[in-house]
Design an enzyme around this catalytic site. Sequence first.
Site, PDB file in Angstrom:
ATOM      1  CD  GLN A 176     -87.031  -4.086 -38.715  1.00 19.11           C
ATOM      2  OE1 GLN A 176     -86.205  -3.878 -38.028  1.00 19.11           O
ATOM      3  NE2 GLN A 176     -88.297  -3.287 -39.065  1.00 19.11           N
ATOM      4  N   GLY A 214     -93.822  -3.372 -37.731  1.00 14.87           N
ATOM      5  CA  GLY A 214     -95.361  -3.429 -37.420  1.00 14.87           C
ATOM      6  C   GLY A 214     -95.527  -4.365 -36.554  1.00 14.87           C
ATOM      7  CG  HIS A 215     -93.765  -5.128 -33.214  1.00 13.44           C
ATOM      8  ND1 HIS A 215     -92.709  -4.848 -32.197  1.00 13.44           N
ATOM      9  CD2 HIS A 215     -93.063  -5.584 -34.180  1.00 13.44           C
ATOM     10  CE1 HIS A 215     -91.494  -5.202 -32.764  1.00 13.44           C
ATOM     11  NE2 HIS A 215     -91.778  -5.564 -33.965  1.00 13.44           N
ATOM     12  CB  THR A 233     -95.322  -1.767 -41.826  1.00  9.52           C
ATOM     13  OG1 THR A 233     -94.861  -1.954 -40.587  1.00  9.52           O
ATOM     14  CG2 THR A 233     -95.105  -0.241 -42.136  1.00  9.52           C
ATOM     15  CE  LYS A 259     -89.876  -8.786 -34.192  1.00  6.18           C
ATOM     16  NZ  LYS A 259     -90.043  -9.605 -35.577  1.00  6.18           N
ATOM     17  CG  ASN A 297     -88.173  -0.585 -40.685  1.00  8.77           C
ATOM     18  OD1 ASN A 297     -88.133  -0.237 -39.524  1.00  8.77           O
ATOM     19  ND2 ASN A 297     -87.342  -1.178 -41.315  1.00  8.77           N
ATOM     20  CG  ASP A 320     -93.305  -9.823 -41.069  1.00  8.07           C
ATOM     21  OD1 ASP A 320     -93.817  -8.826 -40.549  1.00  8.07           O
ATOM     22  OD2 ASP A 320     -92.825 -10.170 -42.192  1.00  8.07           O
TER      23      ASP A 320
END
Length: 422
Positions: free
Chosen positions: A222, A40-41, A298, A16, A38, A13
């Site tokens: 991640q 979420g960008h 996400t 990125k 899993n 988080d």
Amino acid sequence: MPVDILVGTQWGDEGKGKLIDVLTRDVDMVVRFQGGNNAGHTVEIGSERYVLHLVPSGIFRKGVRCVIGNGLVVDPVALTEEMKGIAEKGFDVSAIELSNRAQLIFEYHKRADVLNEAGAGSKKIGTTKRGIGPAYADKMHRCGIRAIDLTAPERLEPQFRTEAAKYNKLFSEHGIAQLDIDAEWERVKEAAAYLAPRVCDTVYSINAALKEGKKILCEGAQGALLDIDHGTYPFVTSSNTTSGGACTGAGIAPQHIRDSWGVIKAYTTRVGEGPFPTELFDEAGEQLRQVGREFGATTGRPRRCGWFDAVAAHYACMVDGINKLAVTKLDVLDSFEKIAICVAYEIDGRITKEFPASIAELQAVKPVLEWLPGWQCETSGATCWNDLPENARNYLKRMAELVDSSIAVVSVGPRRDQTFMV
């Protein structure tokens, strides 16, 4: 041309997606190399906000090829929905390639994930329940199904039905709902038809691009502290999130790697369970959460927030070989009168600057804090280093010193235009 890698240096988080989007101005190909949906960008372009889960963040740049590498576990139904949603918003998804070696996630993996978490009690990991762990487990057990099988439904169907039946037996033993295999197969078959034309041997396409002199950026998901080997095990994800994972997860030889970019938040957050030495439970922590909009892209879960942990970040930067730092969300700290950085850990009366492998030790940590003066003015309009107030520059310099790296990018807001090179 050499390859650059961009990874998170905390518990994920860090921002990125935005940095990948910014850096893709100068690249030809973006490669996701691990994880699954899993991740979420989030990318904000003007007034529009987009959240990606499997598709590489370079999708919003014309002419950039987007590769979903062999190191991922891919939910074909979720990927189909994501690609169709992107296409509906006017973006070209024809440049997306899916590795034929990527492992697949099915509904039975997601149900197994829920089952595992429900039975873990106080030892639950806090997963997204997207089936990531069970899919990687099947990969290691050598019973997983790969994307190459999406191109051959006659081969995919018996494999799917066999594995689904095995999981249904497990579900029956634990008294939970059985998977409707026929109905689920119809969903998988539809997704397979949509994705099959995108399936190819991306190891060859990536290495061909290298030979042609193309610029390639590998996108991690991640963060380093969630790495299956180097993170806060067992409160980690199921893949190698560090820069070394790019070589195996994309099929690129190490000698091609040039720069390792580390995305690092100006403070620290974590989602899910596990130790968090600098976590704040007071007004300061809530202020970081609200001002920083710290809610999972996400899952929507509120993130745990705390001061910048330089001990953990130094370890991550060392393992990742970070030589270029991209600091995000500096503007979230604008209103603080003073700001703390954790410069060491106290564990049972002992002071250390090393990040312990023991979860018991991490849970016993008392952070040794160094306080710096805040700047108490808005930074969101800064477009260069000299636009920042002196105390903000000093804070960034201290961060870089403590993690033994150099700042290359600063972000002072969610939009593309709120990011500048240093």
